[in-house]
Motif scaffolding. Sequence first.
Motif, PDB file in Angstrom:
ATOM      1  N   ARG A   1       0.928  -1.110   0.327  1.00 25.27           N
ATOM      2  CA  ARG A   1      -0.436  -0.165   0.277  1.00 25.27           C
ATOM      3  C   ARG A   1       0.508   0.913  -0.057  1.00 25.27           C
ATOM      4  NH1 ARG A   1      -3.251  -3.267   2.973  1.00 25.27           N
ATOM      5  NH2 ARG A   1      -2.565  -2.659   5.474  1.00 25.27           N
ATOM      6  N   ARG A   2       2.079   1.447   0.420  1.00 24.91           N
ATOM      7  CA  ARG A   2       2.821   2.362   0.751  1.00 24.91           C
ATOM      8  C   ARG A   2       3.325   2.324  -0.656  1.00 24.91           C
ATOM      9  NH1 ARG A   2       4.999   0.497   5.337  1.00 24.91           N
ATOM     10  NH2 ARG A   2       7.031   0.617   4.003  1.00 24.91           N
ATOM     11  N   ILE A   3       3.360   1.732  -0.937  1.00 21.75           N
ATOM     12  CA  ILE A   3       4.398   1.650  -2.795  1.00 21.75           C
ATOM     13  C   ILE A   3       3.567   2.252  -3.610  1.00 21.75           C
ATOM     14  CG2 ILE A   3       4.881   0.403  -4.899  1.00 21.75           C
ATOM     15  CD1 ILE A   3       6.348  -1.490  -2.974  1.00 21.75           C
ATOM     16  N   LEU A   4       2.138   1.739  -3.298  1.00 22.64           N
ATOM     17  CA  LEU A   4       1.411   2.574  -4.604  1.00 22.64           C
ATOM     18  C   LEU A   4       0.862   3.876  -3.802  1.00 22.64           C
ATOM     19  CD1 LEU A   4      -1.738  -0.247  -4.142  1.00 22.64           C
ATOM     20  CD2 LEU A   4       0.316   0.244  -5.774  1.00 22.64           C
ATOM     21  N   ARG A   5       1.071   4.399  -2.782  1.00 26.79           N
ATOM     22  CA  ARG A   5       0.973   5.916  -2.460  1.00 26.79           C
ATOM     23  C   ARG A   5       1.449   6.887  -3.128  1.00 26.79           C
ATOM     24  NH1 ARG A   5      -1.549   3.388   2.321  1.00 26.79           N
ATOM     25  NH2 ARG A   5       1.208   3.566   3.469  1.00 26.79           N
ATOM     26  N   ALA A   6       2.645   6.041  -2.491  1.00 28.51           N
ATOM     27  CA  ALA A   6       4.241   6.271  -3.364  1.00 28.51           C
ATOM     28  C   ALA A   6       4.408   7.020  -4.516  1.00 28.51           C
ATOM     29  CB  ALA A   6       5.179   6.210  -3.957  1.00 28.51           C
ATOM     30  N   ALA A   7       3.379   5.539  -4.872  1.00 30.84           N
ATOM     31  CA  ALA A   7       3.470   5.693  -6.434  1.00 30.84           C
ATOM     32  C   ALA A   7       2.264   7.289  -6.990  1.00 30.84           C
ATOM     33  CB  ALA A   7       3.656   4.205  -7.549  1.00 30.84           C
ATOM     34  N   ALA A   8       1.376   6.900  -6.526  1.00 34.91           N
ATOM     35  CA  ALA A   8       0.203   8.116  -7.051  1.00 34.91           C
ATOM     36  C   ALA A   8       0.937   9.370  -7.314  1.00 34.91           C
ATOM     37  CB  ALA A   8      -1.124   7.714  -6.316  1.00 34.91           C
ATOM     38  N   LYS A   9       1.529   9.354  -5.663  1.00 37.19           N
ATOM     39  CA  LYS A   9       1.925  11.036  -5.713  1.00 37.19           C
ATOM     40  C   LYS A   9       2.867  10.762  -6.748  1.00 37.19           C
ATOM     41  CE  LYS A   9       5.483  11.912  -2.658  1.00 37.19           C
ATOM     42  NZ  LYS A   9       6.244  12.225  -2.424  1.00 37.19           N
TER      43      LYS A   9
END
Length: 200
Positions: free
Chosen positions: A23-31
Amino acid sequence: MPRLAEDRLPAEPVSPDQRERYRRILRAAAKHGAAKGLERVQMLDVARDAGVAIATLYRYFPSKTHLFTALMRHRVERLVDLVVEPPAADPAEGIGRLLCQMGDDMLRTPLLTHAMVQSNNATVAHNPSAAVTYVFLDLMLAAGGFDEPTEQDLRLLRLVEQAWYGIVMSALNGHIGPTQVRADTELVCRLLLRDLDMSR
């Protein structure tokens, strides 16, 4: 079109710690995707902001295409909560409402949306089962109130999906604005889905 850099299947998170890293990876990718677009996103930056080793990032997402396709799937799955049972006489209304809400959501982050759509298109070309198409179709079926869709229903819904993607891309390319996106989406649903209740 972005390339699928690796043939191997991405790893799936199993433990709670792995799911949290995912989930942290997806949040960072979205940013990063929202700020830079697909081409300028660096996987090393995503790993750093997610607080994971670059090897961990690549284990789950062998390429940016895998990463942004997974992000699109995650965002589409989040929209399950938007699916409201439509009036039984008009499944096109429920589907149109869902697509308008999705369009609104996607147009808030145009660079990210472009990155996700580009990546998903590349995934469809190489591995259709890994793309978002089937999740998207399930959402439309739920929004239209379908229990047992016919082949004709599925064909019409595929046409709606393709038209809707085209509408969103027109907005991302600056040809139309958000109001026109909603109007065109509703028109497509009315025209293509007007006989859905007869085909069920």
